[in-house]
Design a protein around this motif. Structure first.
Motif, short mmCIF file in Angstrom:
data_model
loop_
_atom_site.label_atom_id
_atom_site.label_comp_id
_atom_site.label_asym_id
_atom_site.label_seq_id
_atom_site.Cartn_x
_atom_site.Cartn_y
_atom_site.Cartn_z
N LEU A 10 0.84 -1.20 0.00
CA LEU A 10 0.00 0.00 0.00
C LEU A 10 0.87 1.25 0.00
O LEU A 10 1.68 1.44 0.91
CB LEU A 10 -0.90 0.00 1.24
CG LEU A 10 -1.75 1.25 1.48
CD1 LEU A 10 -2.76 1.44 0.36
CD2 LEU A 10 -2.45 1.17 2.84
N ASP A 11 0.71 2.09 -1.02
CA ASP A 11 1.41 3.37 -1.09
C ASP A 11 0.66 4.35 -0.19
O ASP A 11 -0.47 4.74 -0.49
CB ASP A 11 1.45 3.88 -2.53
CG ASP A 11 2.30 5.12 -2.70
OD1 ASP A 11 2.28 5.99 -1.80
OD2 ASP A 11 2.98 5.25 -3.73
N LEU A 12 1.27 4.75 0.91
CA LEU A 12 0.61 5.60 1.89
C LEU A 12 0.43 7.03 1.38
O LEU A 12 -0.34 7.80 1.96
CB LEU A 12 1.38 5.59 3.20
CG LEU A 12 1.49 4.22 3.89
CD1 LEU A 12 2.38 4.32 5.13
CD2 LEU A 12 0.11 3.69 4.26
N ALA A 13 1.15 7.41 0.34
CA ALA A 13 1.01 8.75 -0.22
C ALA A 13 -0.17 8.84 -1.19
O ALA A 13 -0.93 9.82 -1.18
CB ALA A 13 2.29 9.17 -0.93
N SER A 14 -0.35 7.81 -2.01
CA SER A 14 -1.38 7.86 -3.04
C SER A 14 -2.59 6.98 -2.73
O SER A 14 -3.66 7.18 -3.32
CB SER A 14 -0.78 7.42 -4.38
OG SER A 14 -0.41 6.05 -4.33
N GLY A 15 -2.42 6.01 -1.85
CA GLY A 15 -3.50 5.07 -1.56
C GLY A 15 -3.56 3.92 -2.54
O GLY A 15 -4.39 3.01 -2.38
N GLU A 16 -2.70 3.91 -3.55
CA GLU A 16 -2.69 2.81 -4.51
C GLU A 16 -2.07 1.57 -3.88
O GLU A 16 -1.20 1.67 -3.00
CB GLU A 16 -1.90 3.21 -5.76
CG GLU A 16 -2.51 4.37 -6.53
CD GLU A 16 -1.68 4.75 -7.75
OE1 GLU A 16 -0.59 4.15 -7.91
OE2 GLU A 16 -2.12 5.62 -8.52
N GLN A 17 -2.52 0.41 -4.30
CA GLN A 17 -1.99 -0.82 -3.75
C GLN A 17 -1.75 -1.85 -4.84
O GLN A 17 -2.36 -1.81 -5.90
CB GLN A 17 -2.92 -1.39 -2.68
CG GLN A 17 -4.27 -1.87 -3.17
CD GLN A 17 -5.12 -2.43 -2.03
OE1 GLN A 17 -5.08 -1.95 -0.91
NE2 GLN A 17 -5.90 -3.47 -2.33
N ARG A 18 -0.83 -2.76 -4.56
CA ARG A 18 -0.50 -3.85 -5.47
C ARG A 18 -0.61 -5.16 -4.72
O ARG A 18 -0.01 -5.32 -3.64
CB ARG A 18 0.93 -3.67 -6.01
CG ARG A 18 1.36 -4.72 -7.01
CD ARG A 18 2.77 -4.47 -7.50
NE ARG A 18 3.77 -4.75 -6.47
CZ ARG A 18 4.33 -5.95 -6.29
NH1 ARG A 18 4.00 -6.98 -7.07
NH2 ARG A 18 5.25 -6.12 -5.35
#
Length: 469
Positions: free
Chosen positions: A335-343
């Motif tokens: 989880l990218d805490l800056a953008s909210g995107e996740q993989r």
């Protein structure tokens, strides 16, 4: 010849020698000045100072090598910079200063050379090369050794060096964490009362952190940035009628001030798992009801970022703003805490049936994992691997028959991997507030070769963000 005439002649000869001397001196200065100017015109910019901290570079992300030149420089392109051994870096330059920043910690006990080619003054002229070399120190750690018949100890170890020196002792040590400047430990008195003690690693002075009341401290963690600590606290008299349960408190390691509860939405939530976010003042929280939120410790009344729900937080990568989260439907995600995107992370393809036991993010984007290998559905040994984003698996180690794997973690640069194991046939749990088998050992492996380089008694190695509970 009269006396006056002889005196006049001597004075005339003196004036002549003085005049010739001045002329020679001026001529020499002209020659020296011309040579210096010529050298300046032919050699290009040079470094007047170079700042570097090999000790910090081996344990912290974001360290820098800073060159200061004798004149303002033209723009420096990253292609002009070489780091040996090859290491990721970023570049910032302005005026006379060039900074080479390492986003991840550097390997321990390693010779590094930083070179900047084609450096030119802003006024033009010839180019030059700026370079420096340094050696990082050997990797060092702290570990907890519990003793059923005597005092517990926190001891220091060095990979390939001296070890076993006690840095803190107490009748019963439950947990500890450490930064470069401080050590913080939770201890238990004979009557079950818990204490939190901070040790200044520079001068050995100590101070105690006042607890919110009588109760239990768990989830101890620290942050290198700002020298902070945090722990969850549960009242001893917790009941259905009320009381604090796993409320998160944070504070400064440098201060004996009372810790402050973390407030989210006007209340003090019960926190299941949490992490400091490296290189920030933020906290990532996973409450008992599953809420996953990001709060800024320095602005607790400010906006709270919500990331839905989660089953747990496995870790936050040291060099990135990326957390490894366990989701109910997706499984493990980055989880990218800056953008909210996740993989969504895929499972490793291993020979034979395997059950995932541990998974942690590494600074380079890989993950460190342990798998229990199954025979007829029954766990036997554990296999420890790293896996990159392409799904490639690199074997690190495999436990032996009779080992019970308690924890895995990596050194700051992931140069070494630590495995903490207990003996399945050994003594029973030690009876601490956070109990573990009485006999524990930690094995250190070279991540590149898989060679076992050290084996030490004890557990709770300081490379880990949290203890093995």
């Amino acid at each position: 010849m009269s006396t006056d005439s002889r005196g006049a002649a001597r004075r005339a000869r003196g004036r002549g020698r003085y005049t010739r001397g001045v002329a020679i001196a001026i001529g020499a200065l002209v020659v020296i000045g011309g040579a210096a100017a010529g050298t300046g015109l032919t050699q290009g910019p040079r470094a007047t100072s170079i700042q570097q901290d090999p000790q910090a570079a081996a344990v912290q992300s974001g360290s820098r090598v800073i060159f200061t030149a004798n004149e303002a420089l033209t723009d420096i392109d990253p292609s002009q910079v070489t780091v040996e051994p090859a290491t990721d870096f970023t570049l910032d330059a302005a005026g006379r200063t060039v900074g080479v920043r390492f986003p991840t910690a550097l390997d321990a006990d390693t010779d590094y050379t930083v070179t900047i080619d084609g450096v030119q003054g802003i006024g033009g002229g010839p180019t030059s090369t700026l370079t420096t070399s340094f050696t990082t120190p050997k990797a060092s750690v702290l570990m907890l050794e519990r003793d059923a018949t005597g005092d517990d100890r926190i001891v220091s170890h060095t990979v390939g060096g001296s070890d076993g020196d006690a840095v803190f002792t107490a009748a019963q040590i439950d947990d500890f964490r450490a930064t470069s400047a401080y050590l913080i430990a939770t201890t238990v008195d004979g009557d079950g009362t818990m204490h939190v003690t901070v040790v200044n690693r520079g001068n050995g002075s100590t101070h105690e952190i006042a607890l919110p009341g009588s109760g239990i401290v768990t989830g101890l963690q620290v942050s290198e940035r700002g020298q902070l600590y945090g722990f969850t606290f549960t009242d001893a008299n917790l009941s259905a009628a009320g009381g604090r349960e796993n409320v998160l408190f944070t504070g400064s390691l440098a201060s004996s001030d009372d810790p402050a509860p973390v407030v989210v939405g006007g209340s003090e939530p019960s926190i299941d798992r949490w992490r400091f976010v490296p290189e920030t003042s933020s906290l990532l929280l996973n409450s008992f009801n599953g809420d996953l939120t990001l709060v800024d410790r320095q602005d607790p009344d400010g906006e709270v970022s919500s990331f839905g729900t989660a089953l747990g937080i496995e870790g936050v990568a040291r060099s990135t703003y990326t957390a490894l989260i366990d989701r109910l439907e997706e499984g493990f995600v980055e989880l990218d805490l800056a953008s909210g995107e996740q993989r969504v992370l895929t499972d490793a393809h291993l020979d034979g049936d395997a059950l995932l036991g541990h998974i942690l993010p590494l600074p380079n984007g890989d993950t460190l994992r342990s798998y229990a290998m199954l025979e007829d559905g029954i766990p036997t040994t554990s296999r420890i691997v790293t896996m990159n984003q392409d799904g490639d698996v690199h074997d690190i180690a495999e436990t032996e028959d009779g080992d019970v794997l308690q924890q895995v973690c990596a050194s700051p640069s992931a140069q070494y991997i630590a495995l903490t194991v207990s003996d399945s046939s050994g003594a029973a749990y030690d009876g601490g507030v956070q109990s573990l088998p009485e006999i524990m050992e930690t094995r250190i492996y070279d991540a590149a070769t898989g060679d076992e380089v050290e084996t030490w008694d004890g557990f709770d190695i300081s490379w880990c963000e949290v203890g093995p509970w």
